[in-house]
Design an enzyme around this catalytic site. Structure first.
Site, PDB file in Angstrom:
ATOM      1  N   ASN A 166      18.289 -25.281  29.633  1.00 21.57           N
ATOM      2  CA  ASN A 166      18.166 -24.435  28.438  1.00 21.57           C
ATOM      3  C   ASN A 166      18.376 -25.313  27.200  1.00 21.57           C
ATOM      4  OD1 ASN A 166      18.579 -22.691  26.311  1.00 21.57           O
ATOM      5  ND2 ASN A 166      19.874 -21.269  27.454  1.00 21.57           N
TER       6      ASN A 166
ATOM      7  N   CYS B 187      19.076 -19.310  19.711  1.00 24.73           N
ATOM      8  CA  CYS B 187      17.916 -19.591  20.581  1.00 24.73           C
ATOM      9  C   CYS B 187      16.585 -19.050  20.063  1.00 24.73           C
ATOM     10  CB  CYS B 187      18.175 -19.086  21.992  1.00 24.73           C
ATOM     11  SG  CYS B 187      19.608 -19.875  22.746  1.00 24.73           S
TER      12      CYS B 187
ATOM     13  N   HIS C 203      11.604 -18.079  26.013  1.00 20.87           N
ATOM     14  CA  HIS C 203      12.788 -18.947  25.972  1.00 20.87           C
ATOM     15  C   HIS C 203      13.243 -19.255  27.397  1.00 20.87           C
ATOM     16  CE1 HIS C 203      16.588 -20.668  25.205  1.00 20.87           C
ATOM     17  NE2 HIS C 203      17.305 -19.575  25.398  1.00 20.87           N
TER      18      HIS C 203
HETATM   19  O1  UT7 Z   1      20.213 -19.289  25.656  1.00 26.30           O
HETATM   20  C1  UT7 Z   1      21.428 -18.630  25.745  1.00 26.30           C
HETATM   21  C2  UT7 Z   1      21.260 -17.491  26.641  1.00 26.30           C
HETATM   22  N1  UT7 Z   1      21.957 -17.687  27.882  1.00 26.30           N
HETATM   23  C3  UT7 Z   1      21.531 -17.083  28.988  1.00 26.30           C
HETATM   24  O2  UT7 Z   1      20.528 -16.423  28.981  1.00 26.30           O
HETATM   25  C4  UT7 Z   1      22.370 -17.141  30.239  1.00 26.30           C
HETATM   26  C5  UT7 Z   1      22.365 -15.777  30.928  1.00 26.30           C
HETATM   27  N2  UT7 Z   1      23.204 -15.723  32.097  1.00 26.30           N
HETATM   28  C6  UT7 Z   1      22.914 -16.396  33.249  1.00 26.30           C
HETATM   29  O3  UT7 Z   1      21.913 -17.094  33.306  1.00 26.30           O
HETATM   30  C7  UT7 Z   1      23.803 -16.219  34.447  1.00 26.30           C
HETATM   31  O4  UT7 Z   1      24.697 -15.154  34.205  1.00 26.30           O
HETATM   32  C8  UT7 Z   1      24.616 -17.484  34.802  1.00 26.30           C
HETATM   33  C9  UT7 Z   1      23.678 -18.546  35.336  1.00 26.30           C
HETATM   34  C10 UT7 Z   1      25.351 -17.998  33.572  1.00 26.30           C
HETATM   35  C11 UT7 Z   1      25.629 -17.175  35.895  1.00 26.30           C
HETATM   36  O5  UT7 Z   1      24.968 -16.613  37.015  1.00 26.30           O
HETATM   37  P1  UT7 Z   1      25.556 -15.316  37.718  1.00 26.30           P
HETATM   38  O6  UT7 Z   1      24.670 -14.999  38.842  1.00 26.30           O
HETATM   39  O7  UT7 Z   1      25.733 -14.269  36.651  1.00 26.30           O
HETATM   40  O8  UT7 Z   1      26.918 -15.851  38.274  1.00 26.30           O
HETATM   41  P2  UT7 Z   1      28.409 -15.315  38.008  1.00 26.30           P
HETATM   42  O9  UT7 Z   1      28.839 -15.641  36.626  1.00 26.30           O
HETATM   43  O10 UT7 Z   1      28.500 -13.885  38.468  1.00 26.30           O
HETATM   44  O11 UT7 Z   1      29.218 -16.213  39.020  1.00 26.30           O
HETATM   45  C12 UT7 Z   1      29.017 -16.067  40.430  1.00 26.30           C
HETATM   46  C13 UT7 Z   1      29.889 -17.104  41.127  1.00 26.30           C
HETATM   47  C14 UT7 Z   1      31.338 -17.110  40.626  1.00 26.30           C
HETATM   48  O12 UT7 Z   1      32.166 -17.348  41.744  1.00 26.30           O
HETATM   49  P3  UT7 Z   1      32.958 -16.133  42.471  1.00 26.30           P
HETATM   50  O13 UT7 Z   1      33.798 -15.521  41.379  1.00 26.30           O
HETATM   51  O14 UT7 Z   1      31.889 -15.201  42.963  1.00 26.30           O
HETATM   52  O15 UT7 Z   1      33.730 -16.828  43.521  1.00 26.30           O
HETATM   53  C15 UT7 Z   1      31.380 -18.296  39.723  1.00 26.30           C
HETATM   54  O16 UT7 Z   1      32.680 -18.831  39.607  1.00 26.30           O
HETATM   55  O17 UT7 Z   1      29.387 -18.424  40.874  1.00 26.30           O
HETATM   56  C16 UT7 Z   1      30.462 -19.247  40.427  1.00 26.30           C
HETATM   57  N3  UT7 Z   1      29.908 -20.274  39.552  1.00 26.30           N
HETATM   58  C17 UT7 Z   1      29.471 -21.474  39.996  1.00 26.30           C
HETATM   59  N4  UT7 Z   1      29.428 -22.006  41.207  1.00 26.30           N
HETATM   60  C18 UT7 Z   1      28.915 -23.250  41.322  1.00 26.30           C
HETATM   61  C19 UT7 Z   1      29.728 -20.213  38.202  1.00 26.30           C
HETATM   62  N5  UT7 Z   1      29.177 -21.363  37.748  1.00 26.30           N
HETATM   63  C20 UT7 Z   1      29.020 -22.146  38.847  1.00 26.30           C
HETATM   64  C21 UT7 Z   1      28.501 -23.437  39.026  1.00 26.30           C
HETATM   65  N6  UT7 Z   1      28.471 -23.945  40.276  1.00 26.30           N
HETATM   66  N7  UT7 Z   1      28.022 -24.170  38.008  1.00 26.30           N
END
Ligand code: UT7
Length: 317
Positions: free
Chosen positions: A274, A110, A244
């Site tokens: 992204n 990235c 980014h």
């Molecule tokens: O350019 C590359 C760099 N990448 C990044 O900078 C990404 C950095 N990370 C993030 O932006 C965030 O961590 C994410 C957007 C990837 C995830 O957000 P989060 O607030 O960290 O969510 P999480 O992984 O803790 O997941 C929370 C909940 C989970 O459910 P439970 O276990 O709480 O029941 C996930 O299974 O959200 C669920 N979940 C979704 N729900 C609906 C994960 N993806 C989805 C989805 N739709 N697409």
């Protein structure tokens, strides 16, 4: 002598995919994606290749700069989602433009657009380059796992480019790498060697979202502070911040910690998702073509990603 920007360009695929449409493929919904990431829609290739996007962005940048392809001294490209491992994307762009200069790719995920500028700066410093085309192009839809809701909703396809000419517009940069191949990783296809006995890893993007989130906020804040301190400037002296576009919450945290006014910060995540290394040059081109950049403006670019790596640059328009 280093360089200044002579022109910028971008190219996005035609097909717009709104959040609701993704719910057909994975268990997700518009509300979650908007609230957690800040994306409404993204562009996704249907027939376009990564090279098509790169060539489109490059042509726009050349046209704006008034530079002819034959006048380029180097073409340097960056992609994590190229059409093939070899030839380099830059070589395909060179042929399509009718340029004759040497061309090669870099692999820097990235933050790669800033690494492209850093690489170009070294060529200008040697004194034997007068015009360089840099282009970042990403077809992320090819390398994400469309069965994995935690990654497939985050990314989009697109390309951004710039034509650089001799000048003094690249003022300062910082680059950090903290090698780690578990948090954010895109393995190659495992091949079909009958001798290799390690179980294959799926050739899709794997990401520990929360670890990447922490790394993102920490690195943007550290890099921007280091950049500004080194230049003896504060945020007040900067007209534009182009970060980014990975997640609107990451941008919000960074803005708060660095005390940056929202109107100074470029956006794009909501419309494009992204686009990896293309997000910074796409946002820069949008500002440029909207007439938001004036000669003399100071602009901070900052990006982070796989490596784990991050980079920031201070440029003068
Ligand atoms: O350019 C590359 C760099 N990448 C990044 O900078 C990404 C950095 N990370 C993030 O932006 C965030 O961590 C994410 C957007 C990837 C995830 O957000 P989060 O607030 O960290 O969510 P999480 O992984 O803790 O997941 C929370 C909940 C989970 O459910 P439970 O276990 O709480 O029941 C996930 O299974 O959200 C669920 N979940 C979704 N729900 C609906 C994960 N993806 C989805 C989805 N739709 N697409």
């Amino acid at each position: 002598m280093n360089f200044r920007f002579l022109g910028t360009g971008r190219c996005l695929p035609q097909r717009v995919v709104p959040n609701d449409e993704l719910a057909q493929y994975v268990d997700t919904n518009d509300e979650w994606i908007r609230r957690r990431v800040g994306i409404s829609e993204r562009r996704v290739c249907t027939t376009e290749t990564t090279a098509d996007l790169a060539i489109g962005a490059a042509k726009n940048a050349l046209e704006q700069s008034g530079v002819r392809a034959e006048e380029l001294d180097w073409i340097i490209a960056a992609t994590t989602a190229g059409d093939c491992a070899t030839p380099a994307l830059a070589c395909v762009v060179q042929a399509a433009l009718g340029a004759h200069c040497p061309a090669f790719d870099i692999n820097a995920a990235c933050p790669a657009f800033i690494m492209l500028l850093e690489t170009a700066a070294a060529f200008f410093a040697r004194g034997n380059a007068r015009r360089i085309l840099v282009v970042s192009a990403e077809r992320m839809s090819r390398v994400i796992d469309w069965r994995d809701r935690s990654t497939c909703v985050l990314f989009g396809d697109g390309a951004g480019a710039a034509v650089l000419g001799e000048g003094n517009g690249y003022l300062r940069s910082v680059v950090h790498v903290s090698g780690n191949d578990t948090i954010l990783r895109l393995p190659h296809s495992h091949g079909n060697s009958p001798f290799y006995t390690v179980p294959p890893e799926e050739p899709y993007l794997h990401m520990n979202g929360q670890e990447t989130f922490k790394f993102a906020v920490t690195s943007i804040c550290r890099d921007v502070r280091e950049l500004l301190d080194g230049a003896g400037l504060t945020a007040d002296g900067i007209q534009h911040f182009v970060f980014h576009q990975a997640n609107a919450r990451i941008l919000e945290y960074a803005r708060e910690k660095l005390r940056l006014p929202r109107e100074k910060c470029a956006d794009g995540i909501e419309r494009y998702g992204n686009t990896s290394s293309a997000s910074v040059p796409i946002a820069l081109d949008e500002l440029n073509r909207a007439g938001a950049l004036s000669p003399g403006d100071l602009i901070v670019l900052s990006a982070f990603g796989a490596g784990l790596s991050s980079a920031a640059a201070l440029i003068q328009w």
